[in-house]
Design a protein around this motif. Sequence first.
Motif, PDB file in Angstrom:
ATOM      1  N   LEU A  94      33.542  13.165  62.161  1.00 36.71           N
ATOM      2  CA  LEU A  94      33.650  14.399  62.615  1.00 36.71           C
ATOM      3  C   LEU A  94      33.759  15.526  60.874  1.00 36.71           C
ATOM      4  CD1 LEU A  94      35.834  17.084  63.957  1.00 36.71           C
ATOM      5  CD2 LEU A  94      37.201  16.198  62.390  1.00 36.71           C
TER       6      LEU A  94
ATOM      7  N   ASN B 187      29.814  16.348  62.085  1.00 32.27           N
ATOM      8  CA  ASN B 187      29.039  17.144  62.695  1.00 32.27           C
ATOM      9  C   ASN B 187      29.124  18.694  62.486  1.00 32.27           C
ATOM     10  OD1 ASN B 187      30.964  18.991  65.237  1.00 32.27           O
ATOM     11  ND2 ASN B 187      29.590  18.068  65.948  1.00 32.27           N
ATOM     12  N   LEU B 188      30.951  19.000  61.253  1.00 34.66           N
ATOM     13  CA  LEU B 188      31.055  20.148  60.777  1.00 34.66           C
ATOM     14  C   LEU B 188      29.990  20.371  60.220  1.00 34.66           C
ATOM     15  CD1 LEU B 188      34.872  19.414  60.434  1.00 34.66           C
ATOM     16  CD2 LEU B 188      33.719  20.704  62.470  1.00 34.66           C
TER      17      LEU B 188
ATOM     18  N   TYR C   1      27.463  22.462  70.742  1.00 30.97           N
ATOM     19  CA  TYR C   1      28.296  22.748  69.197  1.00 30.97           C
ATOM     20  C   TYR C   1      29.476  22.783  69.619  1.00 30.97           C
ATOM     21  CZ  TYR C   1      28.947  22.597  64.445  1.00 30.97           C
ATOM     22  OH  TYR C   1      29.236  21.987  63.564  1.00 30.97           O
TER      23      TYR C   1
ATOM     24  N   THR D  31      31.462  19.550  68.882  1.00 31.69           N
ATOM     25  CA  THR D  31      33.115  19.134  67.780  1.00 31.69           C
ATOM     26  C   THR D  31      33.760  18.447  68.687  1.00 31.69           C
ATOM     27  OG1 THR D  31      31.571  20.647  66.523  1.00 31.69           O
ATOM     28  CG2 THR D  31      33.941  20.683  66.696  1.00 31.69           C
TER      29      THR D  31
ATOM     30  N   THR E 185      37.811  22.216  61.754  1.00 31.70           N
ATOM     31  CA  THR E 185      37.669  22.653  62.957  1.00 31.70           C
ATOM     32  C   THR E 185      38.258  23.763  63.682  1.00 31.70           C
ATOM     33  OG1 THR E 185      37.491  19.770  63.233  1.00 31.70           O
ATOM     34  CG2 THR E 185      37.627  20.891  65.397  1.00 31.70           C
TER      35      THR E 185
ATOM     36  N   THR F 282      35.899  25.991  62.599  1.00 26.55           N
ATOM     37  CA  THR F 282      34.779  26.208  63.601  1.00 26.55           C
ATOM     38  C   THR F 282      34.640  26.511  64.596  1.00 26.55           C
ATOM     39  OG1 THR F 282      34.255  24.214  62.187  1.00 26.55           O
ATOM     40  CG2 THR F 282      33.110  24.874  64.603  1.00 26.55           C
TER      41      THR F 282
END
Length: 234
Positions: free
Chosen positions: A153, A156-157, A179, A183, A215, A218
């Motif tokens: 995670l 990815n962030l 994306y 995510t 998250t 985002t």
Amino acid sequence: PFGLVQGEDGKKFATRSGDTVRLKDLLDEAVRIAGIDVKERMMEGGEDGEAVVDNEDMDDLPDNIRNVIQCIGIGAVKYADLSMNRESNYKFSYDRMLSLSGNTAPYMLYAYARICGIVRKATGKDDFDVDSTMTWPEPAKDILISHDSELQLIRNLVKLPDVLAEVEQELYPNKLCDYLFETSQIFNKFYEHCSVNQAETPELKASRLSLCTVTAGTIRLLMGLLGIQVVERL
């Protein structure tokens, strides 16, 4: 260059009489269908199994529910269009764009609302007050990694700046949607393996809460860039 919007029959998207479909009509229909779905879920009941509304309430929904329906319906149309490569043809389908699975606005809206619920529960602020706004916890002093899903995670962030730079340069908003979907899927794996409330130590709980907060931020940022309003409860 831009692709062509097609009907589910593969032909140019139009009304039955062959006229161009007006955007207002598309949005109104999407909101109508989203409203049916939301009200059916409310009739089925909440976590306690009791119906949230009854038949007499169907024509007089609270403002917060009407707002949710608007966000889902209008967001679904926007997301469906922007999630496709702008140079490719795509088939317009209400069922597909309003689906709760796959790379759709409802999926992302539910993902965001779910994270909000996780944070409210973990911080003891799950008071079911529909008018309350989210209070996000302070960042953890340290981000701890106890499971591979946490690392995935994080990896990815941190790609967010590169994704934004790429979209700004190439002007393909579908890459934002790709994306976003990636995510959300990675977050689901993280939450499956890493409990927030049952974390072994307060420090680990704070770390996982920070990952939830980042998250959610985002998702909120990218949905905003796509012109889609998120909701904190669904």
